[in-house]
Design an enzyme around this catalytic site. Structure first.
Site, PDB file in Angstrom:
ATOM      1  N   TRP A 161       0.857  -1.191   0.000  1.00 23.87           N
ATOM      2  CA  TRP A 161       0.000   0.000   0.000  1.00 23.87           C
ATOM      3  C   TRP A 161       0.889   1.236   0.000  1.00 23.87           C
ATOM      4  O   TRP A 161       1.820   1.341   0.794  1.00 23.87           O
ATOM      5  CB  TRP A 161      -0.891  -0.036   1.236  1.00 23.87           C
ATOM      6  CG  TRP A 161      -1.808   1.139   1.400  1.00 23.87           C
ATOM      7  CD1 TRP A 161      -2.599   1.697   0.452  1.00 23.87           C
ATOM      8  CD2 TRP A 161      -2.030   1.889   2.608  1.00 23.87           C
ATOM      9  NE1 TRP A 161      -3.303   2.747   0.985  1.00 23.87           N
ATOM     10  CE2 TRP A 161      -2.978   2.894   2.302  1.00 23.87           C
ATOM     11  CE3 TRP A 161      -1.527   1.798   3.913  1.00 23.87           C
ATOM     12  CZ2 TRP A 161      -3.431   3.809   3.251  1.00 23.87           C
ATOM     13  CZ3 TRP A 161      -1.983   2.700   4.856  1.00 23.87           C
ATOM     14  CH2 TRP A 161      -2.914   3.682   4.529  1.00 23.87           C
ATOM     15  N   ASP A 208      -0.828  -5.993   9.260  1.00 21.37           N
ATOM     16  CA  ASP A 208      -1.776  -4.932   8.914  1.00 21.37           C
ATOM     17  C   ASP A 208      -3.051  -5.620   8.431  1.00 21.37           C
ATOM     18  O   ASP A 208      -3.058  -6.251   7.366  1.00 21.37           O
ATOM     19  CB  ASP A 208      -1.191  -4.036   7.821  1.00 21.37           C
ATOM     20  CG  ASP A 208      -2.087  -2.847   7.485  1.00 21.37           C
ATOM     21  OD1 ASP A 208      -3.240  -2.788   7.986  1.00 21.37           O
ATOM     22  OD2 ASP A 208      -1.645  -1.961   6.720  1.00 21.37           O
ATOM     23  N   LYS A 260     -12.948  -0.661   5.759  1.00 17.49           N
ATOM     24  CA  LYS A 260     -13.431  -1.437   4.615  1.00 17.49           C
ATOM     25  C   LYS A 260     -14.507  -2.428   5.027  1.00 17.49           C
ATOM     26  O   LYS A 260     -15.583  -2.475   4.416  1.00 17.49           O
ATOM     27  CB  LYS A 260     -12.273  -2.194   3.965  1.00 17.49           C
ATOM     28  CG  LYS A 260     -11.016  -1.382   3.730  1.00 17.49           C
ATOM     29  CD  LYS A 260     -11.163  -0.337   2.657  1.00 17.49           C
ATOM     30  CE  LYS A 260      -9.815   0.315   2.370  1.00 17.49           C
ATOM     31  NZ  LYS A 260      -9.898   1.352   1.348  1.00 17.49           N
TER      32      LYS A 260
END
Length: 451
Positions: free
Chosen positions: A183, A264, A300
């Site tokens: 990311w 993560d 999300k």
């Protein structure tokens, strides 16, 4: 002007008392300036006297890739424009989606009238406990023994930054290994925290697959005790996750080298559609005895993008050690943002604290994942149907919100100019933006720029 108290006719003028011409000239002569008067004149109007600004040397920063993409999309007047760059879920009509269970929980939170007092520095303790139970599992031994340090954070981004600061102070090394690619925000987050960012191989573009051999080789070669960032599931941007057997091998390498695994978890429940399955890798590492660190985001999976709900935790050797680590998390948080917001954490806490609502969440999150997976199949089939002779199976083999299409930056630019389809320069397509109404159009455009 006439009144009983005063009349112009009552005025008496004494000409002898009028000032002489010489006296008048003396009065009109300008007085000498004192030093104070000169200073006051010099500083009386700083805006008019200053021709420059304190910020005149500040250069314009480069636009954020995602924000710039959104701006370009917004200014595009084509009726066929499509945005598949934003990492936010959309329903099959292309509209933002609120999970019914989240709407239900928010209504309960509002009805509860909890007020808006400051939260603690470490946030809502019950939220943190439930968030960690969601990730580590209800039977987690470290959690049951009180060996997990935890703090609520500003979503995953804030948790990453807090841990970066913590790692700089107390880590065995002042570096962290991240997958290549990862990311995009990972790199500046850790860099701004004063941590050197190093990369380990992760994805092989030539084959559109996980470079597992390169990954293992790089982790073996990393200095002992290095912190290694791992995506818990639905790797962003590639959507390519290790298998269970490969995760076991990665755990063994980290153990033999004394590495610190830092997970993560931004997509738990959103990847396979089953939250416990998506937590399988991090639970495996904990079972293997690793003292992992973990950052969770609820943007999300819960669709709480604007609420900034996250949790940072670390598995420790003892309850006493967990208290010390947690105290250092708070020391980082206090001058950074003081304490986290309360509303989103209350929503998540309401869902995860109720067995029926948790079940509803898992099912509804699974429905989002299922829609995305159906669009993966439709996109792959559509590209083939358009006449492409290339292999596109990687689109359906990947999981999560994104498809790492394999498009080059040049092909991305052509697709934007010719077909008004917007994705990031690395070819990452947000499958949440693909719908049954635009999938054929996107498939034909991809074929057009790759044939």
């Amino acid at each position: 002007f006439q009144s009983s108290a005063f009349r112009y006719s009552d005025l008496q003028i004494d000409c002898e008392r009028l000032p002489s011409i010489a006296m008048i000239r003396a009065l009109l002569r300008p007085l000498p300036r004192s030093p104070l008067s000169l200073i006051s004149r010099a500083t009386a109007s700083p805006i008019s006297r200053s021709s420059s600004s304190a910020w005149k040397e500040v250069p314009a920063g480069p636009p954020d890739p995602i924000v710039g993409l959104n701006d370009a999309f917004a200014s595009d007047t084509s009726p066929s424009r499509v945005n598949v760059g934003v990492g936010a879920y959309r329903d099959d009509d292309g509209r933002p989606y609120v999970l019914p269970v989240v709407a239900e929980a928010e209504a309960l939170v509002i009805a509860g009238a909890y007020g808006n007092e400051y939260s603690a520095i470490g946030g809502d303790a019950e939220f943190c406990r439930l968030a960690c139970e969601f990730a580590y599992g209800p039977g987690s031994v470290p959690a049951a023994e009180g060996r997990v340090a935890m703090s609520q954070t500003l979503s995953g981004t804030g948790g990453l930054r807090v841990f970066g600061e913590f790692l700089r102070k107390f880590g065995a090394h002042k570096h962290i290994y991240v997958p290549d690619p990862t990311w995009g925000n990972h790199i500046p987050i850790f860099g701004n925290a004063g941590i050197e960012v190093r990369k380990y191989r992760y994805y092989e573009r030539a084959t559109d697959s996980l470079d597992f051999a390169g990954l293992c080789e790089d982790l073996h070669a990393a200095p002992e005790g290095s912190c290694v960032l791992l995506h818990a599931c639905a790797h962003n941007p590639t959507g390519q996750d290790p298998t269970a057997e490969q995760w076991a091998e990665i755990s063994g390498i980290c153990s033999s080298r004394g590495h610190l695994p830092f997970f993560d978890a931004a997509y738990q429940g959103f990847a396979t559609g089953d939250a416990p399955t998506d937590a399988g890798a991090l639970r495996k590492f904990v079972d293997d005895g690793h003292h992992i660190a973990l950052v969770q985001s609820f943007s999300k999976n819960f669709g709480l993008y604007g609420q900034r709900v996250g949790c940072l935790s670390a598995v420790c050797a003892s309850p006493e050690e967990a208290k010390r680590v947690e105290s250092q998390f708070k020391i980082v948080i206090r001058p950074m943002y003081s304490n986290p917001p309360v509303h989103g954490a209350r929503i998540v806490k309401t869902v995860l604290g109720d067995e029926r609502m948790t079940g509803d969440f898992v099912r509804q999150c699974g429905e989002m994942a299922a829609r995305i997976n159906s669009m993966r199949t439709a996109l792959r089939d559509g590209i083939v149907a358009a006449g492409s002779q290339r292999k596109w199976d990687h689109i359906v083999e990947q999981i999560g919100m994104f498809a790492y299409s394999g498009l080059s930056p040049e092909q991305v630019d052509i697709m934007r100019e010719r077909h008004h389809i917007y994705c990031t320069a690395d070819g990452r397509i947000s499958m949440a933006g693909v719908t049954s109404g635009n999938v054929e159009y996107i498939a034909k455009a991809i074929h057009d720029v790759t044939k």
